[in-house]
Design a protein around this motif. Sequence first.
Motif, PDB file in Angstrom:
ATOM      1  N   GLU A  72       0.824  -1.206   0.000  1.00 44.36           N
ATOM      2  CA  GLU A  72       0.000   0.000   0.000  1.00 44.36           C
ATOM      3  C   GLU A  72       0.860   1.258   0.000  1.00 44.36           C
ATOM      4  O   GLU A  72       0.527   2.251  -0.654  1.00 44.36           O
ATOM      5  N   ALA A  73       1.982   1.214   0.702  1.00 48.71           N
ATOM      6  CA  ALA A  73       2.874   2.374   0.725  1.00 48.71           C
ATOM      7  C   ALA A  73       3.474   2.638  -0.652  1.00 48.71           C
ATOM      8  O   ALA A  73       3.842   3.779  -0.972  1.00 48.71           O
ATOM      9  N   SER A  74       3.571   1.598  -1.472  1.00 46.18           N
ATOM     10  CA  SER A  74       4.125   1.747  -2.823  1.00 46.18           C
ATOM     11  C   SER A  74       3.049   1.909  -3.876  1.00 46.18           C
ATOM     12  O   SER A  74       3.353   1.959  -5.075  1.00 46.18           O
ATOM     13  N   GLY A  75       1.792   1.948  -3.451  1.00 41.42           N
ATOM     14  CA  GLY A  75       0.694   2.116  -4.396  1.00 41.42           C
ATOM     15  C   GLY A  75       0.434   0.881  -5.235  1.00 41.42           C
ATOM     16  O   GLY A  75      -0.012   1.004  -6.390  1.00 41.42           O
ATOM     17  N   LEU A  76       0.679  -0.297  -4.684  1.00 38.23           N
ATOM     18  CA  LEU A  76       0.472  -1.542  -5.418  1.00 38.23           C
ATOM     19  C   LEU A  76      -0.618  -2.367  -4.770  1.00 38.23           C
ATOM     20  O   LEU A  76      -0.806  -2.332  -3.549  1.00 38.23           O
ATOM     21  N   ASP A  77      -1.331  -3.114  -5.599  1.00 39.13           N
ATOM     22  CA  ASP A  77      -2.334  -4.053  -5.099  1.00 39.13           C
ATOM     23  C   ASP A  77      -1.788  -5.473  -5.214  1.00 39.13           C
ATOM     24  O   ASP A  77      -1.114  -5.808  -6.191  1.00 39.13           O
ATOM     25  N   PRO A  78      -2.084  -6.305  -4.221  1.00 36.28           N
ATOM     26  CA  PRO A  78      -1.654  -7.709  -4.342  1.00 36.28           C
ATOM     27  C   PRO A  78      -2.453  -8.423  -5.412  1.00 36.28           C
ATOM     28  O   PRO A  78      -3.595  -8.060  -5.703  1.00 36.28           O
ATOM     29  N   ASN A  79      -1.851  -9.455  -5.976  1.00 41.43           N
ATOM     30  CA  ASN A  79      -2.539 -10.260  -6.977  1.00 41.43           C
ATOM     31  C   ASN A  79      -3.728 -10.989  -6.369  1.00 41.43           C
ATOM     32  O   ASN A  79      -3.754 -11.282  -5.166  1.00 41.43           O
ATOM     33  N   PRO A  80      -4.717 -11.346  -7.187  1.00 43.24           N
ATOM     34  CA  PRO A  80      -5.837 -12.153  -6.685  1.00 43.24           C
ATOM     35  C   PRO A  80      -5.396 -13.590  -6.416  1.00 43.24           C
ATOM     36  O   PRO A  80      -4.264 -13.982  -6.723  1.00 43.24           O
TER      37      PRO A  80
ATOM     38  N   LYS B 198       0.336  -4.865 -14.992  1.00 43.32           N
ATOM     39  CA  LYS B 198       1.131  -3.764 -15.541  1.00 43.32           C
ATOM     40  C   LYS B 198       1.746  -2.891 -14.460  1.00 43.32           C
ATOM     41  O   LYS B 198       2.936  -2.582 -14.485  1.00 43.32           O
ATOM     42  N   GLU B 199       0.945  -2.487 -13.497  1.00 40.59           N
ATOM     43  CA  GLU B 199       1.446  -1.572 -12.482  1.00 40.59           C
ATOM     44  C   GLU B 199       2.539  -2.231 -11.645  1.00 40.59           C
ATOM     45  O   GLU B 199       3.555  -1.612 -11.331  1.00 40.59           O
ATOM     46  N   GLY B 200       2.328  -3.463 -11.298  1.00 44.96           N
ATOM     47  CA  GLY B 200       3.339  -4.167 -10.522  1.00 44.96           C
ATOM     48  C   GLY B 200       4.627  -4.347 -11.298  1.00 44.96           C
ATOM     49  O   GLY B 200       5.724  -4.168 -10.757  1.00 44.96           O
ATOM     50  N   LEU B 201       4.527  -4.712 -12.577  1.00 46.13           N
ATOM     51  CA  LEU B 201       5.717  -4.903 -13.396  1.00 46.13           C
ATOM     52  C   LEU B 201       6.457  -3.592 -13.617  1.00 46.13           C
ATOM     53  O   LEU B 201       7.687  -3.576 -13.728  1.00 46.13           O
ATOM     54  N   ASP B 202       5.729  -2.479 -13.684  1.00 44.67           N
ATOM     55  CA  ASP B 202       6.368  -1.176 -13.863  1.00 44.67           C
ATOM     56  C   ASP B 202       7.085  -0.711 -12.602  1.00 44.67           C
ATOM     57  O   ASP B 202       8.227  -0.254 -12.643  1.00 44.67           O
ATOM     58  N   LYS B 203       6.415  -0.839 -11.469  1.00 44.87           N
ATOM     59  CA  LYS B 203       6.969  -0.308 -10.210  1.00 44.87           C
ATOM     60  C   LYS B 203       7.914  -1.276  -9.508  1.00 44.87           C
ATOM     61  O   LYS B 203       8.852  -0.843  -8.835  1.00 44.87           O
TER      62      LYS B 203
ATOM     63  N   GLN C 277      10.125  -7.422  -5.474  1.00 45.43           N
ATOM     64  CA  GLN C 277      10.743  -7.277  -4.162  1.00 45.43           C
ATOM     65  C   GLN C 277       9.704  -7.178  -3.051  1.00 45.43           C
ATOM     66  O   GLN C 277       9.948  -7.576  -1.914  1.00 45.43           O
ATOM     67  N   LEU C 278       8.534  -6.649  -3.381  1.00 48.66           N
ATOM     68  CA  LEU C 278       7.494  -6.427  -2.369  1.00 48.66           C
ATOM     69  C   LEU C 278       6.496  -7.590  -2.278  1.00 48.66           C
ATOM     70  O   LEU C 278       5.557  -7.531  -1.497  1.00 48.66           O
ATOM     71  N   PHE C 279       6.699  -8.620  -3.075  1.00 48.97           N
ATOM     72  CA  PHE C 279       5.832  -9.808  -3.080  1.00 48.97           C
ATOM     73  C   PHE C 279       4.382  -9.436  -3.402  1.00 48.97           C
ATOM     74  O   PHE C 279       3.452  -9.789  -2.685  1.00 48.97           O
ATOM     75  N   TRP C 280       4.187  -8.709  -4.522  1.00 47.90           N
ATOM     76  CA  TRP C 280       2.824  -8.409  -4.951  1.00 47.90           C
ATOM     77  C   TRP C 280       2.212  -9.568  -5.746  1.00 47.90           C
ATOM     78  O   TRP C 280       1.014  -9.587  -6.001  1.00 47.90           O
ATOM     79  N   ARG C 281       3.054 -10.533  -6.126  1.00 45.52           N
ATOM     80  CA  ARG C 281       2.567 -11.745  -6.788  1.00 45.52           C
ATOM     81  C   ARG C 281       3.416 -12.918  -6.318  1.00 45.52           C
ATOM     82  O   ARG C 281       4.481 -12.740  -5.713  1.00 45.52           O
TER      83      ARG C 281
END
Length: 887
Positions: A82-90, A685-690, A695-699
């Motif tokens: 959330e601090a990086s503006g990313l959502d976790p994967n479903p 897209k957003e996760g791959l860009d940021k 590193q943040l384990f968004w997927r």
Amino acid sequence: MRTTTTMTPHCFLAMPLLFASFFIHIHGRSETNPKVESHTRVNDTTRSFWSNKPLIKPDVPSAANPLWSKNPIDAFILKDLEASGLDPNPHASRTTLIRRAYYNLTGLAPSPQEVETFIANDSPNAWSDLIDELLKSPNYGEKWARHWLDLVRFAESNGFERDSVKEHIWRYRDYVINALNQDIPYDQFIMEQLAGDELEVVTKESLIATGFYRLMQWDDEPAVPLQHKYDVLDDILRTTSEGFLGMTMGCARCHDHKGDPLPQVDYYRFMSFFHGITHHDKKRVIETIGEVADKSAAKEIRINRERKTAELIRRIDSMESKARNQFSQKHPDWKKDLEMPDGPRNPILISDSRTTPQDWYYTTRKPGGDWSKVSYRAETEKNWKEGSAPFGKGVPGSRENTQWNTREIWLQKSFLLNSIPSGLKLSIYHNEDVEIFLNGQLIAEFHGYVTRYINHTLKRKFVNALQTGRNVLSVHCRNSEGSQLFDLALTATGPKPKLNISRLIRQQGKDIFSDQQVKEYKQWINELKTLESAPPDNLIQVMMVQESKGPVPDLHVHNRGNSISKGDKVEPTLPQIFGAYQPSIKKPQNGRSTSGRRMALARWITNPDNPRSSRVMVNRIWQHHFGRGICPTSNDFGYFGELPTHPDLLDWLATEFVKNGWSIKQMHRLIMSSQVYQMSSAGQKEGLDKDPQNQLFWRFNMRRLTAEEIRDSILETSGNLSLKRNGPSMFPRLDDAVLKTSSTGAGKWGKSSPEEQARRSIYINIKRSLKPPELTSFDFADTDAPCPVRFSTTVPTQALNMINSRFLNDQAEILAARLRAEAGDELRKQIQLGFFLTVCRNPQDQEIDHCLELIHDLKQDYQLEPTVALNRFCLLLLNLNEFIYLD
């Protein structure tokens, strides 16, 4: 198609100059750079470094998402996302999740029935129940043991030119498997490996665990023996400090560490904990520790050994007979000297308990001075009794037919001779000192204990002590401490021809035989020697740690790492960064000759307050679930390593690990029940860009299966996998071209039955100079140094191996036979079953059509028989990316 290549480094070692020059290039020389000075010395800065500071449980962040607030792991991860503006994967699909869980916990794929059952299970506990079921499976220990074996550089040979065998070291591998399956607390797991022989209550398992100290490379002919001794101790120190503590202490062998607050003196103080360990060799590091519980298994071993011995003797006799004839034809003047005299091969005069236990007369009271002579008849003398060999008390694993618990024993046995043999061979098992008399003459003396039957050929002058008629063999054993054991066999050797045919074959055999025939003959001779010196069938023998008797030798700092150039004397002391105190060292009172030093070290490492041990282990568990650790450099928690991406999460997991009794299985449950673990691996897209490196384990990180998982999955898919547990390692078939790459050729690569070769890959014999291509092609671990992270490469040789190797093509044929047997003759059903077996899902209609078209083309365009075409289709299935990658 997945074409991503992930290059993950092994641990770095043996490159101190490269590191130093790089560091100086970036930061300047350490003596003039305050920043470098600050973290190579013990001070407030280094004591507060993340991995050195005391372990304190952090507060769990609050999470607005109720689904992500149930498990603290999710709260920590979500906070940074959330601090990086990313959502976790479903969530991943259920098919993906069950395959992920099976491979990550057991290293095997689920069956079609298991997949269907899980998908249909709508219970809220379906996922947690699946985790519990997999953790109970014996397959779990076989999967996770491999991670640990990588770390301790497990192999079953010594390396270097001869690459000799580490006998019985497979028991250490089985110990690790069983310990993980039983969920032995991790602190106990450490304690047993570092000091299993120094525990108050020593067990067979704890002794086997100390095989940890015998896993290194060992040169049986070093150029500088003293330096090699310290090379071996250095290897033990590196493996211990990196494996348990995440410290690259080995970098301080020659000078102060260039990156961490580890002065050179700390290296040698740490080494002094191990300085009492006896240097490795081929035989003296082996001990008998118990008896095989399964009597039928011991009997099976004996029968197999006798069968192998008889077959080897038949082959050797046959080849030697042919050699005599051909050498006689080639050299007619040799004929008389090559003739084999009449007489039995090796008549047994007195047998030992491995074959037929013999009755001896014995006494524990000192007999008269003429007790060893022919005229002395023990059976008529007072204080002599009759008992069956072996004699002993308190020796684990021996068949104690006659108890003996005094310091001395005198024994007598008689035998008859019609003629005098040309030689005598003695096979003896003893503890401490033994004197052997033949007809009153002292013919042999042995000192010190042995751990197996040792064969001795007696000199001609001892044969002269024999006489026709009655002969008397008398034995005097002395045992000042420890356990008693005595057993003996005496064999007569027949007259020999003047020319030694065995030596002729070895030296000049190529004149009459092929190179391969001579090589096989040498191999048969070596195998026969091994069988003849084998221990009793009911004994458990292990390669384990031992310490030299008496005080531990002094250890000094080695100037510039040179063992000859001695500096200040050191004592066992903990690193200065952790207080530099000398732990209390007490000699164990368990009867073993040890110093207690390793126990003191083990107690410090397993202390809940140790800032490294729990952090290092939970980081490894995380790494093997997610593809990388929270600290990516899992063997280096120092300044040369990478910083953890989620330090608070790592500390929370470490404290939770200790709180839950150091249970590895409980840590699996905690991690796998998180939303983070159950996420999809798909990109966004957003996760791959940021955060392209995740590193943040968004997927969830997709990974390729390990070399062992690929091989085991192929065997499982074909229906050919054997789940036989534990026991000696097996040798898969290797092509001649592969065997020739070894320094020892095929001479030291065994032959296993097809059933044995179908076992899981963890049971493959790991020889340092010769590893199966199906393992090495897919980045099998380096066995010469601790391997915390394997490479993961994508190279052309992998595809060539998967398409062309004998193993893959053989298994494809077996899989095709399975499809015909289970799916019937309809090709569409065969294709559907093939997909489900390989990738755990039903194929789409379009995929079925493509497969039908492929098989049709193979038959029509390439004129392949239907059976062969189906074999090729199965080979295609085993080469699918979806088969060898895990989402």
